[in-house]
Write an enzyme that holds these catalytic residues in place. Structure first.
Site, PDB file in Angstrom:
ATOM      1  N   THR A 159      -0.332   9.233  16.885  1.00 54.91           N
ATOM      2  CA  THR A 159      -1.126  10.440  16.657  1.00 54.91           C
ATOM      3  C   THR A 159      -2.449  10.041  16.021  1.00 54.91           C
ATOM      4  O   THR A 159      -2.443   9.372  14.973  1.00 54.91           O
ATOM      5  CB  THR A 159      -0.382  11.417  15.725  1.00 54.91           C
ATOM      6  OG1 THR A 159       0.887  11.743  16.309  1.00 54.91           O
ATOM      7  CG2 THR A 159      -1.183  12.684  15.521  1.00 54.91           C
TER       8      THR A 159
ATOM      9  N   HIS B 197       8.574  15.209  23.450  1.00 59.09           N
ATOM     10  CA  HIS B 197       9.806  15.196  22.671  1.00 59.09           C
ATOM     11  C   HIS B 197      10.513  16.505  22.998  1.00 59.09           C
ATOM     12  O   HIS B 197       9.924  17.584  22.873  1.00 59.09           O
ATOM     13  CB  HIS B 197       9.487  15.107  21.186  1.00 59.09           C
ATOM     14  CG  HIS B 197       9.130  13.729  20.737  1.00 59.09           C
ATOM     15  ND1 HIS B 197       8.009  13.059  21.192  1.00 59.09           N
ATOM     16  CD2 HIS B 197       9.744  12.882  19.860  1.00 59.09           C
ATOM     17  CE1 HIS B 197       7.946  11.867  20.629  1.00 59.09           C
ATOM     18  NE2 HIS B 197       8.989  11.729  19.818  1.00 59.09           N
TER      19      HIS B 197
ATOM     20  N   GLU C 216      15.158  17.909  20.458  1.00 59.62           N
ATOM     21  CA  GLU C 216      15.597  17.004  19.388  1.00 59.62           C
ATOM     22  C   GLU C 216      16.513  17.703  18.393  1.00 59.62           C
ATOM     23  O   GLU C 216      17.488  17.120  17.920  1.00 59.62           O
ATOM     24  CB  GLU C 216      14.382  16.473  18.628  1.00 59.62           C
ATOM     25  CG  GLU C 216      13.562  15.438  19.321  1.00 59.62           C
ATOM     26  CD  GLU C 216      12.432  14.968  18.434  1.00 59.62           C
ATOM     27  OE1 GLU C 216      12.601  13.928  17.771  1.00 59.62           O
ATOM     28  OE2 GLU C 216      11.388  15.636  18.391  1.00 59.62           O
TER      29      GLU C 216
ATOM     30  N   ASP D  96      12.279   4.208  19.766  1.00 56.89           N
ATOM     31  CA  ASP D  96      11.689   5.284  18.972  1.00 56.89           C
ATOM     32  C   ASP D  96      10.961   4.706  17.764  1.00 56.89           C
ATOM     33  O   ASP D  96       9.739   4.638  17.739  1.00 56.89           O
ATOM     34  CB  ASP D  96      12.750   6.294  18.549  1.00 56.89           C
ATOM     35  CG  ASP D  96      12.146   7.643  18.160  1.00 56.89           C
ATOM     36  OD1 ASP D  96      10.914   7.779  18.229  1.00 56.89           O
ATOM     37  OD2 ASP D  96      12.894   8.563  17.799  1.00 56.89           O
ATOM     38  N   ASP D  97      11.720   4.286  16.741  1.00 55.89           N
ATOM     39  CA  ASP D  97      11.123   3.764  15.502  1.00 55.89           C
ATOM     40  C   ASP D  97      11.934   2.566  15.027  1.00 55.89           C
ATOM     41  O   ASP D  97      12.771   2.672  14.119  1.00 55.89           O
ATOM     42  CB  ASP D  97      11.103   4.853  14.431  1.00 55.89           C
ATOM     43  CG  ASP D  97      10.248   6.048  14.835  1.00 55.89           C
ATOM     44  OD1 ASP D  97       9.020   5.965  14.706  1.00 55.89           O
ATOM     45  OD2 ASP D  97      10.831   7.055  15.290  1.00 55.89           O
TER      46      ASP D  97
END
Length: 478
Positions: free
Chosen positions: A232, A334, A337, A417-418
């Site tokens: 972002t 996304h 979720e 993802d992370d």
């Protein structure tokens, strides 16, 4: 093909049951009703994978090779049949070992040392081989957040440099804030970790450049051949870094990394709209993506905390993503979720944005599932993230990957993802599906190969990846 297995008498010396006669039934109800696995000699069917007598091939201490030879000696298989069934026999044997060790861990059975010790050794060796295979397999990562992919070690290095330059820095060491090994961040604790810490630590040109380079190195070291990072655009008033400067710094870091002759990984960028953004702020993100398209921005994403409602409903973003598509940018979202923001009404609005891919796809009704299958949308599935963050009920074996894999309606994309938060590399995600869903090495290759078509990198890059994957498969004789 059906093959008769060993009788109970042949199995008895190798296992002691804690509950009498429960070895032939899946549960007590089946035992009372007299259904389930039948008594006496069991049977195994290659297609349904039903095994009796506690998978007696292993309990008889026979290797898959010896078991096959035994069948041949007894006239149940000729030489040609033995060759053709050997891969399945080996897979059956390994599945059996793993299942028996699980049962022993749960105290359902006790294995004698003649079985248990070799089984542990075999599974240890096979796991190492699987991990090496998954790391060497050329992989494509399409759902990786830049800030969430920074390792704790990298954050610690940035912190030390900041601490030297600013002794009064008001941040704790990341090794304290994000302790090594801690992965149980749910949706309530995950997002504040970024807003209150990571964004405060990586908020200038030097830290963004350094962390981006380290993230690229980590993905390439894990065997990633093609990477779409997403981030972002942010401005940091405390350091004077604008959104434009942030995006330029990330792109410059990617360009500089790819100048290294030893680098073969292709990296492109997606810019993310936060679901809490206003229309104007979201439009500004799309304009940035269009402006930097010539430098490697290939798509846009809708992300953000799914537990926090945006300023208005998601329909305000329809025009925003329409502009992105009109300017040749890929769209990924996304999707479903959290149950709070996964009503059919909202998900249909998101589908009206005409995304090429959707991520997570957890809380979907049958109607939405049917619509997704009808469109054959590519699904970015982040298994470890969903399990550790308790976004699904249960553990790895309960993940919805299984249902989508069986249905074969949509391309499936394994993603991290992370990885900096949940500590599971993309290679480990492939290990997970092999362990919990029984994928063979060929199926793992096919899973990676089917990830090529959904990339936003263009036809030339798709051709490069196809050639790479086919060459790798031939070289490894899959």
């Amino acid at each position: 093909m059906e093959c008769t297995c060993l009788s109970r008498k042949e199995v008895k010396p190798f296992v002691s049951q804690k509950k009498e006669r429960m070895d032939y039934y899946d549960n007590k109800e089946q035992q009372r009703e007299g259904v389930g696995r039948r008594k006496g000699d069991g049977w195994m069917n290659w297609e349904s994978w039903e095994f009796s007598s506690w998978r007696d091939a292993i309990l008889s201490c026979l290797t898959p090779s010896a078991y096959g030879k035994r069948w041949k000696a007894e006239g149940r298989l000729d030489e040609e049949e033995l060759r053709s069934c050997r891969p399945r026999l080996k897979q059956f044997w390994l599945e059996t070992v793993e299942h028996l060790l699980d049962l022993q861990a749960m105290s359902s059975i006790h294995l004698c040392s003649a079985v248990a010790q070799p089984a542990v050794v075999v599974m240890s060796v096979k796991m190492e081989e699987l991990e090496v295979f998954c790391k060497q397999l050329p992989k494509i990562e399409l759902h990786a957040h830049l800030s969430g992919s920074i390792t704790r070690e990298c954050l610690h290095e940035i912190y030390k440099k900041r601490k030297e330059a600013e002794p009064s820095i008001g941040l704790e060491d990341p090794m304290i804030v994000i302790p090594p090994g801690k992965v149980d961040y749910d949706l309530e604790t995950f997002f504040p970790l970024f807003s209150k810490y990571i964004y405060q630590l990586c908020n200038d040109v030097q830290s963004v450049r350094y962390s981006t380079k380290r993230v690229l190195q980590d993905f390439e070291a894990d065997g990633v051949a093609y990477l779409e990072l997403r981030t972002t655009p942010r401005e940091f008033k405390e350091t004077g870094m604008s959104k434009e400067q942030y995006v330029e710094t990330v792109l410059e870091s990617i360009e500089q990394y790819e100048k290294d002759a030893s680098t073969s990984m292709k990296t492109l960028l997606l810019l993310s709209v936060d679901r809490r953004d206003s229309f104007q702020k979201a439009l500004g993100c799309i304009d940035l993506a269009i402006r930097y398209k010539h430098r490697g921005v290939v798509g846009v994403d809708l992300c953000g905390d799914p537990l926090r409602l945006q300023k208005g409903d998601v329909t305000i973003f329809r025009e925003v993503f329409a502009k992105a598509r009109e300017n040749g940018l890929g769209v990924t979202l996304h999707f479903a979720e959290a149950a709070k923001t996964s009503s059919d009404e909202e998900l249909l609005v998101l589908l009206s944005f005409k995304p090429g891919r959707i991520g997570h796809v957890i809380h979907v009704s049958d109607a939405i599932r049917t619509e997704i299958s009808k469109r054959k949308l590519a699904l970015e599935l982040c298994i470890s993230c969903n399990v550790h963050a308790k976004m699904i009920t249960g553990s790895f074996q309960d993940h919805h990957f299984r249902d989508w894999w069986v249905e074969k309606q949509c391309p499936l994309i394994l993603c991290t993802d992370d990885v900096g938060v949940f500590c599971s590399t993309i290679s480990n995600e492939y290990v997970i599906v092999a362990q919990h869903f029984g994928l063979t090495r060929l199926q793992l290759w096919e899973l990676s190969f089917q990830t090529i078509d959904p990339i936003f990198g263009g036809e030339e890059e798709k051709m490069r990846l196809r050639n790479l994957m086919v060459s790798w498969r031939e070289g490894n004789k899959l």
